[in-house]
Motif scaffolding. Structure first.
Motif, PDB file in Angstrom:
ATOM      1  N   ALA A  50       1.164  -3.784  -1.472  1.00  0.00           N
ATOM      2  CA  ALA A  50       0.892  -2.429  -0.984  1.00  0.00           C
ATOM      3  C   ALA A  50       0.448  -1.505  -2.112  1.00  0.00           C
ATOM      4  CB  ALA A  50       2.123  -1.870  -0.280  1.00  0.00           C
ATOM      5  N   ARG A  51       1.032  -1.654  -3.296  1.00  0.00           N
ATOM      6  CA  ARG A  51       0.687  -0.758  -4.403  1.00  0.00           C
ATOM      7  C   ARG A  51      -0.758  -0.943  -4.881  1.00  0.00           C
ATOM      8  NH1 ARG A  51       3.605  -4.875  -6.532  1.00  0.00           N
ATOM      9  NH2 ARG A  51       2.712  -5.916  -8.331  1.00  0.00           N
TER      10      ARG A  51
ATOM     11  N   PHE B  79      -4.682   0.988  -2.486  1.00  0.00           N
ATOM     12  CA  PHE B  79      -5.539   2.139  -2.799  1.00  0.00           C
ATOM     13  C   PHE B  79      -6.656   1.758  -3.770  1.00  0.00           C
ATOM     14  CE2 PHE B  79      -1.721   4.332  -1.328  1.00  0.00           C
ATOM     15  CZ  PHE B  79      -2.280   5.176  -0.392  1.00  0.00           C
ATOM     16  N   LYS B  80      -6.329   0.964  -4.758  1.00  0.00           N
ATOM     17  CA  LYS B  80      -7.342   0.531  -5.722  1.00  0.00           C
ATOM     18  C   LYS B  80      -8.379  -0.364  -5.032  1.00  0.00           C
ATOM     19  CE  LYS B  80      -8.020  -1.269 -10.315  1.00  0.00           C
ATOM     20  NZ  LYS B  80      -7.415  -1.560 -11.589  1.00  0.00           N
TER      21      LYS B  80
ATOM     22  N   ARG C 128      -2.773  10.572   1.019  1.00  0.00           N
ATOM     23  CA  ARG C 128      -2.060  10.631  -0.269  1.00  0.00           C
ATOM     24  C   ARG C 128      -1.807  12.070  -0.691  1.00  0.00           C
ATOM     25  NH1 ARG C 128      -4.440   6.579  -4.716  1.00  0.00           N
ATOM     26  NH2 ARG C 128      -2.385   6.782  -5.637  1.00  0.00           N
TER      27      ARG C 128
ATOM     28  N   LEU D 169       2.041   0.689   3.941  1.00  0.00           N
ATOM     29  CA  LEU D 169       2.021   1.628   2.818  1.00  0.00           C
ATOM     30  C   LEU D 169       3.188   2.614   2.908  1.00  0.00           C
ATOM     31  CD1 LEU D 169      -1.820   2.253   2.633  1.00  0.00           C
ATOM     32  CD2 LEU D 169      -0.416   1.046   0.943  1.00  0.00           C
TER      33      LEU D 169
ATOM     34  N   ALA E 165       6.350   0.822   1.876  1.00  0.00           N
ATOM     35  CA  ALA E 165       6.386   0.586   0.434  1.00  0.00           C
ATOM     36  C   ALA E 165       6.527   1.885  -0.364  1.00  0.00           C
ATOM     37  CB  ALA E 165       5.121  -0.152  -0.001  1.00  0.00           C
TER      38      ALA E 165
ATOM     39  N   GLU F 288       4.290   4.226  -0.529  1.00  0.00           N
ATOM     40  CA  GLU F 288       2.985   4.646  -1.047  1.00  0.00           C
ATOM     41  C   GLU F 288       2.421   5.835  -0.266  1.00  0.00           C
ATOM     42  OE1 GLU F 288       1.346   3.319  -3.777  1.00  0.00           O
ATOM     43  OE2 GLU F 288       3.157   2.153  -4.123  1.00  0.00           O
ATOM     44  N   LEU F 289       2.885   6.012   0.970  1.00  0.00           N
ATOM     45  CA  LEU F 289       2.463   7.136   1.804  1.00  0.00           C
ATOM     46  C   LEU F 289       3.688   7.768   2.443  1.00  0.00           C
ATOM     47  CD1 LEU F 289      -0.656   5.819   3.796  1.00  0.00           C
ATOM     48  CD2 LEU F 289      -0.647   7.491   1.937  1.00  0.00           C
TER      49      LEU F 289
END
Length: 103
Positions: A7-8, A11-12, A50, A75, A78, A80-81
């Motif tokens: 998940a991290r 975005f990349k 984000r 996400l 995890a 992340e969001l």
């Protein structure tokens, strides 16, 4: 590809995909319209999510909605969001955006 990476790293990976699509468009390479628009819309959504922002409503082809919704949920799980991102996803990519009546 997105569902097979941590998940991290999503975005990349999405940003790299966006850059490749923009390069393809700049160099006038043929791209499948639905796929291209869907990826660019999802990239824009993730960028806004984000930042805790909402983007204008748009429609994704049905074949992508459940997969991308699961990605947003992953996400969120995890960290992340923010949890509100799932409601934003539903509001953004719903066929009947908030305030709009179905015909």
């Amino acid at each position: 590809m997105i569902d097979s990476i941590p998940a991290r790293a999503v975005f990349k990976a999405i940003e790299l995909e966006r850059r490749m699509i923009l390069d393809d468009l700049e160099h006038e390479r043929d791209l499948p319209f639905d796929d291209t628009v869907s990826v660019l819309n999802f990239c824009h959504f993730l960028e806004a999510a984000r930042l805790g922002e909402q983007i204008y409503s748009c429609v994704l082809p049905t074949k992508y909605v459940m997969f991308l919704r699961k990605t947003v949920q992953r996400l969120i799980n995890a960290g992340e969001l923010d949890r509100g991102a799932l409601k934003n996803f539903d509001d953004t990519f719903s066929e009947n955006p908030p305030g709009m009546q179905a015909a």
